[in-house]
Design a protein around this motif. Sequence first.
Motif, short mmCIF file in Angstrom:
data_model
loop_
_atom_site.label_atom_id
_atom_site.label_comp_id
_atom_site.label_asym_id
_atom_site.label_seq_id
_atom_site.Cartn_x
_atom_site.Cartn_y
_atom_site.Cartn_z
N ILE A 76 0.84 -1.20 0.00
CA ILE A 76 0.00 0.00 0.00
C ILE A 76 0.87 1.24 0.00
CG2 ILE A 76 -1.64 1.35 1.38
CD1 ILE A 76 -2.83 -1.36 2.29
N HIS A 77 1.92 1.22 0.81
CA HIS A 77 2.86 2.34 0.84
C HIS A 77 3.52 2.53 -0.52
CE1 HIS A 77 6.06 5.00 2.03
NE2 HIS A 77 6.98 4.11 1.78
N SER A 80 1.18 4.10 -3.04
CA SER A 80 0.97 5.53 -2.80
C SER A 80 2.15 6.35 -3.31
CB SER A 80 0.74 5.80 -1.31
OG SER A 80 1.92 5.65 -0.55
N PHE A 116 -1.47 -1.93 -5.49
CA PHE A 116 -2.52 -1.73 -4.49
C PHE A 116 -3.47 -2.92 -4.45
CE2 PHE A 116 -6.67 0.08 -3.23
CZ PHE A 116 -6.33 0.55 -1.98
N ALA A 119 -1.98 -5.79 -2.69
CA ALA A 119 -2.01 -5.58 -1.24
C ALA A 119 -3.32 -6.05 -0.65
CB ALA A 119 -1.78 -4.10 -0.92
N LEU A 120 -4.41 -5.70 -1.31
CA LEU A 120 -5.73 -6.11 -0.81
C LEU A 120 -5.88 -7.63 -0.86
CD1 LEU A 120 -8.07 -3.42 -2.43
CD2 LEU A 120 -7.04 -3.45 -0.15
N ILE A 139 -7.09 3.04 4.29
CA ILE A 139 -6.98 3.26 2.85
C ILE A 139 -7.82 4.47 2.42
CG2 ILE A 139 -7.55 2.28 0.58
CD1 ILE A 139 -6.81 -0.48 1.81
N LEU A 174 -0.93 5.04 8.29
CA LEU A 174 -0.43 3.78 7.73
C LEU A 174 0.58 3.13 8.68
CD1 LEU A 174 -1.02 2.11 5.21
CD2 LEU A 174 0.96 3.15 4.11
#
Length: 321
Positions: A76-77, A80, A116, A119-120, A139, A174
């Motif tokens: 996720i990081h 982003s 992303f 990640a999910l 998120i 986060l």
Amino acid sequence: MKLKMMYPYLNADIALIEKELARTVQAEDSVIEEASLHLLKAGGKRIRPVFVLLAGKFGDYQIDTVKYVAIALELIHMASLVHDDVIDDADKRRGQDTIKSRWDNRIAMYTGDYIFARALEMITKIEDAEAHQILSHTIVEVGLGEIEQIRDKYDLDQSLRTYLRRIKRKTALLIASSCQLGAIATGAPSSVHKRLFWFGYYVGMSFQITDDILDFTATAEQLGKPAGSDLLQGNITLPVLYAIQDQAFREKVENLFVSTNPEKDITSIIDEIKGSDAIERSVDLSNRYLTKAFHVLEELPPNKAKTALHKIAKFIGKRKF
């Protein structure tokens, strides 16, 4: 002391997560995979996975379970960062070409979305409704932080409160979620994982403020990008907010934003910020967040992980790059 020396007993698990990250970003599309691996190989402190693992030590630690949280939070990081580079039109990150620079904006956006999504997929391995609720909220907040960053660009009238809310959403939550979800994944008591959330939140606020200070005080070699990049991209950070309280300096920043040669003009602005009290005031606020983090940490049961978390927090407050 280097960061990795603060938790040597995690080395094998961190190496495993590094391999899993590379495996996870593999894709059927060769360009998306190459771009994802390019970002991964650029390195990073892997602060979020480290926090996940250390927080997991407050419960029944099983790397085969907690690794999914560590991988998800780092992905996720990473996603982003890819989106940030498109928004900021950034050419360098950690001394390497950004994905949007090496390929283009379209590939960068697809790559960020792919990372992303992976990640999910990882977090579904954790069968805990509370964990999914926490991550979903995080998120959403990160997304709002992205929108706020775009909205607040070049706005010298924004308040300190606006800045703090933005870095809370962009960074602190986060890190806070990394601490809380690591503990939840290993069955740590609610009283523990909630305290770990607040520890991570306070550390995350300090971490971002320190990043914003280093944008003016560190060298381009240390930063992996030109000094003053945030301001050149229109991002108004804490040292700038403090410094523009001086009207003459505020006018110089306004002129920077319309300059035909901003790369040249930024040098004198950096020097003025370093010569003012803006850096000292920023460091003071960062330290106040760290003090809160240490107070929360005192309420946690003693173990090796608690000692490491204390050392990492101190490192974050004192780091020079």
